[in-house]
Scaffold this active site. Structure first.
Site, PDB file in Angstrom:
ATOM      1  N   GLU A  60      75.410 109.669  47.434  1.00  0.00           N
ATOM      2  CA  GLU A  60      74.552 108.717  48.134  1.00  0.00           C
ATOM      3  C   GLU A  60      73.101 108.786  47.672  1.00  0.00           C
ATOM      4  O   GLU A  60      72.414 107.753  47.605  1.00  0.00           O
ATOM      5  CB  GLU A  60      74.648 108.941  49.652  1.00  0.00           C
ATOM      6  CG  GLU A  60      75.936 108.441  50.288  1.00  0.00           C
ATOM      7  CD  GLU A  60      77.139 109.318  49.998  1.00  0.00           C
ATOM      8  OE1 GLU A  60      76.939 110.471  49.538  1.00  0.00           O
ATOM      9  OE2 GLU A  60      78.280 108.897  50.245  1.00  0.00           O
ATOM     10  N   GLN A  82      79.253 103.890  52.443  1.00  0.00           N
ATOM     11  CA  GLN A  82      80.571 103.581  53.004  1.00  0.00           C
ATOM     12  C   GLN A  82      80.601 103.672  54.534  1.00  0.00           C
ATOM     13  O   GLN A  82      81.249 102.870  55.198  1.00  0.00           O
ATOM     14  CB  GLN A  82      81.610 104.514  52.392  1.00  0.00           C
ATOM     15  CG  GLN A  82      82.993 103.948  52.370  1.00  0.00           C
ATOM     16  CD  GLN A  82      83.879 104.731  51.428  1.00  0.00           C
ATOM     17  OE1 GLN A  82      84.032 105.942  51.559  1.00  0.00           O
ATOM     18  NE2 GLN A  82      84.474 104.039  50.472  1.00  0.00           N
ATOM     19  N   ASP A  85      77.239 107.368  58.597  1.00  0.00           N
ATOM     20  CA  ASP A  85      77.262 108.823  58.714  1.00  0.00           C
ATOM     21  C   ASP A  85      77.041 109.530  57.380  1.00  0.00           C
ATOM     22  O   ASP A  85      76.706 110.712  57.342  1.00  0.00           O
ATOM     23  CB  ASP A  85      78.608 109.282  59.271  1.00  0.00           C
ATOM     24  CG  ASP A  85      79.079 108.440  60.434  1.00  0.00           C
ATOM     25  OD1 ASP A  85      79.275 107.222  60.230  1.00  0.00           O
ATOM     26  OD2 ASP A  85      79.263 108.988  61.528  1.00  0.00           O
ATOM     27  N   PRO A  89      72.444 112.272  52.691  1.00  0.00           N
ATOM     28  CA  PRO A  89      72.019 112.748  51.360  1.00  0.00           C
ATOM     29  C   PRO A  89      71.077 111.774  50.647  1.00  0.00           C
ATOM     30  O   PRO A  89      70.378 112.179  49.707  1.00  0.00           O
ATOM     31  CB  PRO A  89      73.346 112.895  50.601  1.00  0.00           C
ATOM     32  CG  PRO A  89      74.374 113.072  51.663  1.00  0.00           C
ATOM     33  CD  PRO A  89      73.909 112.218  52.800  1.00  0.00           C
ATOM     34  N   HIS A 129      82.343 109.361  61.659  1.00  0.00           N
ATOM     35  CA  HIS A 129      82.491 107.948  61.312  1.00  0.00           C
ATOM     36  C   HIS A 129      82.038 107.043  62.452  1.00  0.00           C
ATOM     37  O   HIS A 129      82.520 105.919  62.578  1.00  0.00           O
ATOM     38  CB  HIS A 129      83.951 107.621  60.967  1.00  0.00           C
ATOM     39  CG  HIS A 129      84.470 108.308  59.760  1.00  0.00           C
ATOM     40  ND1 HIS A 129      84.897 109.619  59.787  1.00  0.00           N
ATOM     41  CD2 HIS A 129      84.614 107.898  58.471  1.00  0.00           C
ATOM     42  CE1 HIS A 129      85.297 109.973  58.575  1.00  0.00           C
ATOM     43  NE2 HIS A 129      85.124 108.950  57.766  1.00  0.00           N
TER      44      HIS A 129
END
Length: 337
Positions: A60, A82, A85, A89, A129
Site C-alpha cells: 500500500e 482493497q 483497513d 502502511p 475488514h
C-alpha cells in the site's frame, strides 16, 4: 439513465473519465484482470489496456507513493486500497507527501490523485475488514474526504474527485454497494434498482465537492449522517415517528457547515451518527462546530450515536453497529431534555 448498484456507478465514473482524459490511470491490488474484490473495476482493463488499468503488488505504501509521483508529473491516478483497513502502511505517503505537496512546493507541484477504499462494517468482516478511518483523514490538512451514500452521488462525486487538482480520499461504505441498508440485518436486502437514487445517468455528470444534501426535511431534530448511516437515520425517524431532518454530509472535508447550521438553528436539536469509534471520532468535530455556531439555538445537548470504543467485533457485530433503536433512543433523549 440506468438503474445501477453503487459498484456499477463507481465503475461508470472511472469508465467515463478514462475515456474523456488520457491522463487518468487506475491501479491497485486485483483491479485489472479480476476487476476488484467488489467488482468496481470489472472490465476496465479489457477496455483500456494494461498501461492504464493495472494490478500492483500488495504494497500500500508503494501504491500511494506511485500515485503521488504520477500526479506530480501530470497524470490523474485513481488508486484502490482493497479495504480501508489496509491503508495504514500507506499513511506516510498520504499524510507526509500527498497532502503537503502543494504547500511544500509553493504550488509548483500538486498531487491530483484519488485513493478509493471500501470502508465500514455490516458484512461480518470482523476487525480487519470493517473499519471506518475517516477521522484520520479529516484531521490532515490538504486532503478532501468523501463518503457517498448512494449510486448517483458515488458516480458524480468520484468524477469530481478525479477532476480535482488536490488529493482526495474516497471512502466507499461496502455495506451499501448493492443496496441501501437501514441496520435491520434480519430483513432482505432492497436492491438499488428499487430506489430512486439507484437511477444514474450513463454519461458524464458531476456532484460538487463540499455540498451536503438534505435527505429528509423535519422540524424536531437535525441528524448529521453519511454513508450507511443515512439509511439508519431514515429508519429511526420512520419507526420512532420523530420529525427528523436528515443531512447527508457527502463530503466530510471541506464540510458544508452552512447547511448544518441552518438546519440546527431551525430544529434546536442535533444527533450525530457514524460507524467509527466514538472517542476522537469525526462526530466530535461535528459536535464542536455545531456548538460553536448554534449554542444559543440548542434546546438540548448534542447527542452522538457511534461505534463503541473497541476493535470491530465479529461475533457482536450488531451490538457494535449503530442501528435504528440506538438512534431512536438518542432522539428521545434530545426531545425530553
Amino acid at each position: 439513465m440506468s438503474a445501477m448498484t453503487m459498484s456499477a456507478a463507481l465503475r461508470s465514473a472511472m469508465d467515463v473519465m478514462l475515456e474523456r482524459d488520457d491522463r487518468v490511470v487506475v491501479f491497485g491490488e486485483d483491479v485489472g484482470y479480476f476487476g476488484g474484490v467488489f467488482r468496481c473495476t470489472d472490465g476496465l482493463q479489457r477496455k483500456y489496456g494494461t498501461n492504464r488499468v493495472f494490478d500492483t503488488p500488495i504494497a500500500e505504501g508503494g501504491i500511494i507513493g506511485i500515485a503521488v509521483g504520477m500526479g506530480a508529473y501530470g497524470l490523474r491516478p485513481v488508486a484502490e486500497i482493497q479495504f480501508a483497513d489496509y491503508v495504514y502502511p500507506g499513511l506516510d505517503q498520504i499524510i507526509s507527501e500527498a497532502a503537503r505537496l502543494r504547500y511544500r512546493s509553493s504550488a509548483q507541484f500538486t498531487a491530483p490523485l484519488v485513493v478509493r477504499m471500501p470502508c465500514g462494517g455490516g458484512i461480518h468482516g470482523g476487525q480487519t475488514h470493517s473499519q471506518s478511518p475517516e477521522g484520520i483523514f479529516t484531521h490532515v490538512c490538504g486532503l478532501t474526504t468523501i463518503v457517498p451514500s448512494n449510486p448517483y452521488d458515488a458516480k458524480g462525486l468520484l468524477i469530481s474527485a478525479i477532476e480535482d487538482n488536490d488529493p482526495v480520499i474516497f471512502l466507499e461504505p461496502k455495506r451499501i454497494y448493492n443496496g441501501p441498508f437501514d441496520g435491520h440485518h434480519e430483513r432482505p436486502i432492497v436492491p438499488w434498482a428499487e430506489h430512486p437514487l439507484g437511477e444514474v445517468p450513463d454519461g458524464y455528470y458531476s456532484v460538487p465537492l463540499g455540498a451536503a444534501a438534505v435527505r429528509r426535511t423535519g422540524s424536531d431534530v437535525t441528524v448529521l449522517a453519511y454513508g450507511t448511516m443515512v439509511y439508519v437515520a431514515e429508519a429511526a425517524a420512520t419507526e420512532s415517528g420523530v420529525d427528523a431532518e436528515i443531512i447527508d454530509l457527502r463530503t466530510l472535508l471541506p464540510l458544508d457547515i452552512d447547511t448544518i447550521v441552518s438546519s440546527v438553528r431551525k430544529t434546536g436539536r442535533c444527533v450525530i451518527i457514524h460507524e467509527a469509534t466514538r472517542t476522537s471520532g469525526y462526530g466530535a468535530e461535528l459536535s464542536a462546530q455545531v456548538q460553536e455556531a448554534c449554542f444559543y439555538n440548542l434546546e438540548a445537548p448534542i447527542e452522538r450515536v457511534t461505534g463503541w470504543d473497541t476493535p470491530y467485533p465479529h461475533a457482536q457485530e450488531w451490538d457494535y453497529f449503530p442501528g435504528p433503536k440506538r438512534v431512536a433512543a438518542a432522539f428521545a433523549r434530545v426531545l425530553e431534555a
